[in-house]
Design a protein around this motif. Structure first.
Motif, mmCIF file in Angstrom:
data_model
loop_
_atom_site.group_PDB
_atom_site.id
_atom_site.type_symbol
_atom_site.label_atom_id
_atom_site.label_comp_id
_atom_site.label_asym_id
_atom_site.label_seq_id
_atom_site.Cartn_x
_atom_site.Cartn_y
_atom_site.Cartn_z
ATOM 1 N N PHE A 66 0.818 -1.206 0.000
ATOM 2 C CA PHE A 66 0.000 0.000 0.000
ATOM 3 C C PHE A 66 0.855 1.262 0.000
ATOM 4 O O PHE A 66 0.493 2.256 -0.627
ATOM 5 N N LEU A 67 1.978 1.237 0.684
ATOM 6 C CA LEU A 67 2.873 2.385 0.670
ATOM 7 C C LEU A 67 3.385 2.640 -0.747
ATOM 8 O O LEU A 67 3.349 3.770 -1.244
ATOM 9 N N LEU A 68 3.841 1.584 -1.404
ATOM 10 C CA LEU A 68 4.323 1.738 -2.780
ATOM 11 C C LEU A 68 3.203 2.183 -3.720
ATOM 12 O O LEU A 68 3.414 3.034 -4.588
ATOM 13 N N ALA A 69 2.011 1.634 -3.545
ATOM 14 C CA ALA A 69 0.880 2.036 -4.389
ATOM 15 C C ALA A 69 0.530 3.509 -4.156
ATOM 16 O O ALA A 69 0.268 4.244 -5.106
ATOM 17 N N GLY A 70 0.539 3.937 -2.900
ATOM 18 C CA GLY A 70 0.242 5.329 -2.591
ATOM 19 C C GLY A 70 1.271 6.284 -3.174
ATOM 20 O O GLY A 70 0.922 7.326 -3.735
ATOM 21 N N LEU A 71 2.542 5.921 -3.045
ATOM 22 C CA LEU A 71 3.596 6.760 -3.616
ATOM 23 C C LEU A 71 3.482 6.825 -5.139
ATOM 24 O O LEU A 71 3.656 7.891 -5.738
ATOM 25 N N LEU A 72 3.171 5.682 -5.749
ATOM 26 C CA LEU A 72 2.995 5.651 -7.200
ATOM 27 C C LEU A 72 1.822 6.541 -7.614
ATOM 28 O O LEU A 72 1.920 7.285 -8.602
ATOM 29 N N LEU A 73 0.728 6.503 -6.867
ATOM 30 C CA LEU A 73 -0.415 7.368 -7.171
ATOM 31 C C LEU A 73 -0.061 8.837 -7.034
ATOM 32 O O LEU A 73 -0.501 9.670 -7.842
ATOM 33 N N LEU A 74 0.713 9.181 -6.017
ATOM 34 C CA LEU A 74 1.131 10.578 -5.860
ATOM 35 C C LEU A 74 1.985 11.034 -7.034
ATOM 36 O O LEU A 74 1.805 12.141 -7.554
ATOM 37 N N VAL A 75 2.905 10.194 -7.469
ATOM 38 C CA VAL A 75 3.765 10.545 -8.609
ATOM 39 C C VAL A 75 2.931 10.680 -9.879
ATOM 40 O O VAL A 75 3.069 11.668 -10.617
ATOM 41 N N ILE A 76 2.057 9.720 -10.141
ATOM 42 C CA ILE A 76 1.222 9.780 -11.339
ATOM 43 C C ILE A 76 0.310 10.999 -11.283
ATOM 44 O O ILE A 76 0.158 11.718 -12.280
ATOM 45 N N SER A 77 -0.288 11.256 -10.128
ATOM 46 C CA SER A 77 -1.165 12.412 -9.976
ATOM 47 C C SER A 77 -0.404 13.701 -10.255
ATOM 48 O O SER A 77 -0.893 14.599 -10.937
ATOM 49 N N ARG A 78 0.796 13.780 -9.738
ATOM 50 C CA ARG A 78 1.626 14.977 -9.945
ATOM 51 C C ARG A 78 1.966 15.150 -11.424
ATOM 52 O O ARG A 78 1.923 16.254 -11.962
ATOM 53 N N LEU A 79 2.279 14.040 -12.100
ATOM 54 C CA LEU A 79 2.641 14.118 -13.512
ATOM 55 C C LEU A 79 1.436 14.417 -14.397
ATOM 56 O O LEU A 79 1.544 15.171 -15.360
#
Length: 170
Positions: free
Chosen positions: A54-67
């Motif tokens: 879940f931590l990795l998924a959350g970080l990935l979502l933050l990066v994708i959202s930012r991009l």
């Protein structure tokens, strides 16, 4: 020109990709338990593994959202409190039961139970929401969908079907 997320081929691809991701969760978790030598009674290790995912998924979502949205992500104290509440009660407790239940039950039975939850939610919506009534067509669709999950995941003749604490937790 329509938004990229409104194009039929993009929507179809993303729906299929998400279906693949959700469908691969059970085998991935069971295979990961084996690869990481996490035993069915090691609940702390199971939860730690879930937390990593879940931590990795959350970080990935933050990066994708930012991009994708190209704007900074602003976390206020109010938002953090809401996210903590959501994470503690909806995500943590749900996945506590899920991961522990999956480690105890068979992958087949876990798939059947988890795959059927949306059908139970649709049936229960009939009692919760006045504007969501079951009719004959919905009943047939729910029955066929649930039957399809059971048939697709039914174990071979050599496998046992049982019901225990793992299935209750799921």
């Amino acid at each position: 020109m329509p938004n990229v997320f409104q194009r039929p081929w993009t929507v179809t691809f993303l729906a299929l990709f998400n279906t693949f991701l959700w469908g691969s969760a059970f085998p991935f978790i069971k295979l990961s338990y084996e690869a990481l030598d996490i035993q069915e009674h090691e609940y702390g290790q199971q939860l730690f593994f879930a937390g990593e995912r879940f931590l990795l998924a959350g970080l990935l979502l933050l990066v994708i959202s930012r991009l994708v949205f190209k704007r900074p992500i602003r976390l206020t104290a109010e938002k953090l409190k809401a996210y903590a509440h959501l994470g503690a009660f909806l995500t943590f407790l749900q996945y506590l039961f899920f991961y522990v239940g999956l480690s105890i039950s068979t992958g087949v039975q876990g798939s059947i139970i988890a795959g059927s939850t949306s059908f139970f939610q649709m049936a229960l919506a009939h009692f919760r929401y006045e504007d969501d009534r079951l009719n004959r067509l919905k009943g047939i669709a729910l029955t066929l969908g649930f039957s399809g999950i059971v048939i697709a995941n039914w174990p071979t003749a050599s496998a046992e079907v049982g019901f225990g604490i793992g299935e209750i937790l799921l």
